[in-house]
Write an enzyme that holds these catalytic residues in place. Structure first.
Site, PDB file in Angstrom:
ATOM      1  N   HIS A 116       0.836  -1.216   0.000  1.00  0.00           N
ATOM      2  CA  HIS A 116       0.000   0.000   0.000  1.00  0.00           C
ATOM      3  C   HIS A 116       0.866   1.260   0.000  1.00  0.00           C
ATOM      4  CE1 HIS A 116      -3.046   2.697   2.020  1.00  0.00           C
ATOM      5  NE2 HIS A 116      -3.774   2.123   1.079  1.00  0.00           N
ATOM      6  N   MET A 175      -8.319  11.180  -5.868  1.00  0.00           N
ATOM      7  CA  MET A 175      -9.563  10.580  -5.352  1.00  0.00           C
ATOM      8  C   MET A 175      -9.596   9.063  -5.489  1.00  0.00           C
ATOM      9  SD  MET A 175     -12.316  10.830  -8.348  1.00  0.00           S
ATOM     10  CE  MET A 175     -12.056   9.713  -9.729  1.00  0.00           C
TER      11      MET A 175
HETATM   12  P1  NAI Z   1     -11.838  13.313  -1.391  1.00  0.00           P
HETATM   13  O1  NAI Z   1     -13.211  12.865  -1.743  1.00  0.00           O
HETATM   14  O2  NAI Z   1     -11.630  13.947  -0.076  1.00  0.00           O
HETATM   15  O3  NAI Z   1     -11.327  14.354  -2.494  1.00  0.00           O
HETATM   16  C1  NAI Z   1     -11.306  14.003  -3.863  1.00  0.00           C
HETATM   17  C2  NAI Z   1     -10.827  15.176  -4.681  1.00  0.00           C
HETATM   18  O4  NAI Z   1     -11.849  16.166  -4.728  1.00  0.00           O
HETATM   19  C3  NAI Z   1      -9.586  15.873  -4.121  1.00  0.00           C
HETATM   20  O5  NAI Z   1      -8.710  16.174  -5.169  1.00  0.00           O
HETATM   21  C4  NAI Z   1     -10.119  17.162  -3.518  1.00  0.00           C
HETATM   22  O6  NAI Z   1      -9.172  18.213  -3.632  1.00  0.00           O
HETATM   23  C5  NAI Z   1     -11.309  17.433  -4.398  1.00  0.00           C
HETATM   24  N1  NAI Z   1     -12.332  18.190  -3.687  1.00  0.00           N
HETATM   25  C6  NAI Z   1     -13.013  17.801  -2.569  1.00  0.00           C
HETATM   26  N2  NAI Z   1     -13.876  18.761  -2.209  1.00  0.00           N
HETATM   27  C7  NAI Z   1     -13.759  19.762  -3.107  1.00  0.00           C
HETATM   28  C8  NAI Z   1     -14.390  21.023  -3.287  1.00  0.00           C
HETATM   29  N3  NAI Z   1     -15.319  21.456  -2.456  1.00  0.00           N
HETATM   30  N4  NAI Z   1     -14.022  21.769  -4.341  1.00  0.00           N
HETATM   31  C9  NAI Z   1     -13.058  21.338  -5.191  1.00  0.00           C
HETATM   32  N5  NAI Z   1     -12.420  20.170  -5.088  1.00  0.00           N
HETATM   33  C10 NAI Z   1     -12.772  19.395  -4.053  1.00  0.00           C
HETATM   34  O7  NAI Z   1     -10.784  12.120  -1.573  1.00  0.00           O
HETATM   35  P2  NAI Z   1     -11.013  10.536  -1.387  1.00  0.00           P
HETATM   36  O8  NAI Z   1     -11.651   9.983  -2.598  1.00  0.00           O
HETATM   37  O9  NAI Z   1     -11.676  10.312  -0.072  1.00  0.00           O
HETATM   38  O10 NAI Z   1      -9.499  10.019  -1.315  1.00  0.00           O
HETATM   39  C11 NAI Z   1      -8.692  10.358  -0.185  1.00  0.00           C
HETATM   40  C12 NAI Z   1      -7.287   9.830  -0.331  1.00  0.00           C
HETATM   41  O11 NAI Z   1      -7.274   8.415  -0.247  1.00  0.00           O
HETATM   42  C13 NAI Z   1      -6.535  10.166  -1.614  1.00  0.00           C
HETATM   43  O12 NAI Z   1      -5.298  10.719  -1.237  1.00  0.00           O
HETATM   44  C14 NAI Z   1      -6.322   8.829  -2.313  1.00  0.00           C
HETATM   45  O13 NAI Z   1      -5.125   8.760  -3.079  1.00  0.00           O
HETATM   46  C15 NAI Z   1      -6.278   7.912  -1.124  1.00  0.00           C
HETATM   47  N6  NAI Z   1      -6.584   6.528  -1.452  1.00  0.00           N
HETATM   48  C16 NAI Z   1      -5.549   5.632  -1.513  1.00  0.00           C
HETATM   49  C17 NAI Z   1      -5.785   4.292  -1.768  1.00  0.00           C
HETATM   50  C18 NAI Z   1      -4.647   3.332  -1.869  1.00  0.00           C
HETATM   51  O14 NAI Z   1      -4.880   2.140  -1.977  1.00  0.00           O
HETATM   52  N7  NAI Z   1      -3.419   3.780  -1.856  1.00  0.00           N
HETATM   53  C19 NAI Z   1      -7.153   3.778  -1.960  1.00  0.00           C
HETATM   54  C20 NAI Z   1      -8.160   4.816  -1.926  1.00  0.00           C
HETATM   55  C21 NAI Z   1      -7.884   6.133  -1.652  1.00  0.00           C
END
Ligand code: NAI
Length: 349
Positions: A116, A175
């Site tokens: 991960h 995301m």
């Molecule tokens: P999230 O839903 O909090 O945000 C998704 C995107 O939407 C971001 O780029 C954020 O800047 C943008 N955003 C959110 N609200 C906004 C607004 N009001 N206006 C404009 N843009 C907005 O992110 P999510 O889907 O919960 O993911 C969180 C983290 O989890 C990420 O860093 C992702 O890489 C990580 N992740 C890692 C995994 C892995 O296996 N390595 C698996 C799943 C997620």
């Protein structure tokens, strides 16, 4: 509990060294986790330290891996991760991809047999900081139903994108391809709250508002998110010869074995396509225009992707990073882990 960025980083690094990682790996993993907490992505920060420590201690993350790097063409390369810490692999692979894109204009670097790697925004921002555009994506364990299905097939398969501007703003779109992370369901369960019917399904595949009935997560935007998570799985899994879809290893089932995950970085050097300064100025103009757009009722203002995370960082720099007390107490303790994760199901239950 509020802690400074430096304290959080040092506490995590010491814990990983105790768990068995070498100094360099402990540094890199802690740096990515600190980045996440500092941006307010608490689902991928200090909350994961105990799980990683248990996996390192049990041998499921190779503490002293032998990485391999094979440049397979002018713009392509494969990084063999030896199931070492995914954060370190993804960081080193991005450094290689940036160097290759400086030489060749474009770089596609696949990582195979890794663990991960956390919040992908960290890696794409490395490229944007060097005037490159980057995309990164990776596999995760099966949690989401295919559109219309009842059983989990794909993971939350995240995708991230970053681009530089002519000023100090960086776009970071990052995301999961599921509507919500499992952590949000756990949160609702612990508070006895209901969830929106767009997040998850029960055992029959029907949308549920009862957090305790959740059997699998839903892809974002129905069939479109389903297609996107499939694309991520093919580009970061099948393309690299590691297990795909429902065959991707579980996060918690067996902490003694490597996870054999895949990830892909794509780095594009804008200078090979257009005038770099003009490109960056256009991005700045785009961000200015977006910030000048009228906000709908209840929204206050328009944000660009990544902006809210940066605002959180500025707040945390003044007030300290918010960390759950239990996590802080664990970090300052002498304990490495409490044998809590091995043998659990996909929801860590
Ligand atoms: P999230 O839903 O909090 O945000 C998704 C995107 O939407 C971001 O780029 C954020 O800047 C943008 N955003 C959110 N609200 C906004 C607004 N009001 N206006 C404009 N843009 C907005 O992110 P999510 O889907 O919960 O993911 C969180 C983290 O989890 C990420 O860093 C992702 O890489 C990580 N992740 C890692 C995994 C892995 O296996 N390595 C698996 C799943 C997620």
């Amino acid at each position: 509990m509020r802690v400074s960025k430096e304290e959080l980083f040092n506490l995590m690094k010491q814990k990983f060294i105790k768990a068995g990682l070498n100094e360099g790996a402990a540094h890199d993993v802690s740096d990515v986790l600190t980045f996440a907490d500092h941006r307010g992505i608490h689902s991928h920060g200090a909350v994961r330290v105990e799980y990683y420590s248990e996996r390192i201690a049990k041998g499921g993350i190779t503490a002293n891996p032998n990485y391999t790097f094979e440049q397979t063409g002018p713009c392509s390369a494969v990084f063999g991760g030896d199931n070492g810490p995914g954060h370190q692999v993804a960081k080193q692979a991005m450094e290689k991809a940036i160097d290759m894109a400086k030489q060749s204009g474009v770089a596609v670097v696949g990582m195979k047999n890794i663990s991960h790697s956390g919040a992908l925004g960290y890696f794409v921002e490395m490229a944007a900081e060097q005037d490159m555009v980057a995309i990164s994506m990776c596999q995760s364990d099966p949690m989401a139903v295919p559109f219309g299905g009842t059983e989990p097939y794909f993971g939350t398969n995240p995708i991230a994108f970053s681009a530089p501007s002519a000023d100090d703003r960086i776009i970071t779109f990052d995301m999961a391809t599921t509507v919500q992370a499992w952590g949000k369901i756990l949160d609702a369960r612990s508070k006895n709250e209901s969830i929106p019917d767009t997040w998850a399904v029960d055992e029959t595949g029907a949308p549920t508002t009862n957090a305790r009935d959740v059997h699998a997560l839903l892809p974002i935007s129905g069939a479109k998110g389903y297609g996107l998570m499939m694309m991520v799985d093919i580009l970061s899994g099948s393309l690299l010869g590691v297990p795909h879809g429902m065959h991707v290893s579980s996060m918690y089932q067996d902490l003694t074995k490597g996870r054999d995950l895949g990830q892909l970085h794509i780095v594009i050097n804008p200078a090979y396509f257009t005038n770099l300064d003009a490109f960056k100025r256009q991005i700045s103009t785009m961000l200015d225009e977006l910030k000048g757009q009228p906000a709908a009722e209840g929204y206050g203002e328009i944000y660009y992707p990544g902006e809210r995370g940066k605002l959180r960082s500025a707040k945390y720099d003044k007030e300290g990073i918010e960390i759950v007390d239990d996590i802080y107490n664990y970090l300052v303790s002498d304990d490495v882990h409490f044998d809590r994760y091995h043998g659990k199901n996909r929801f860590a239950e």
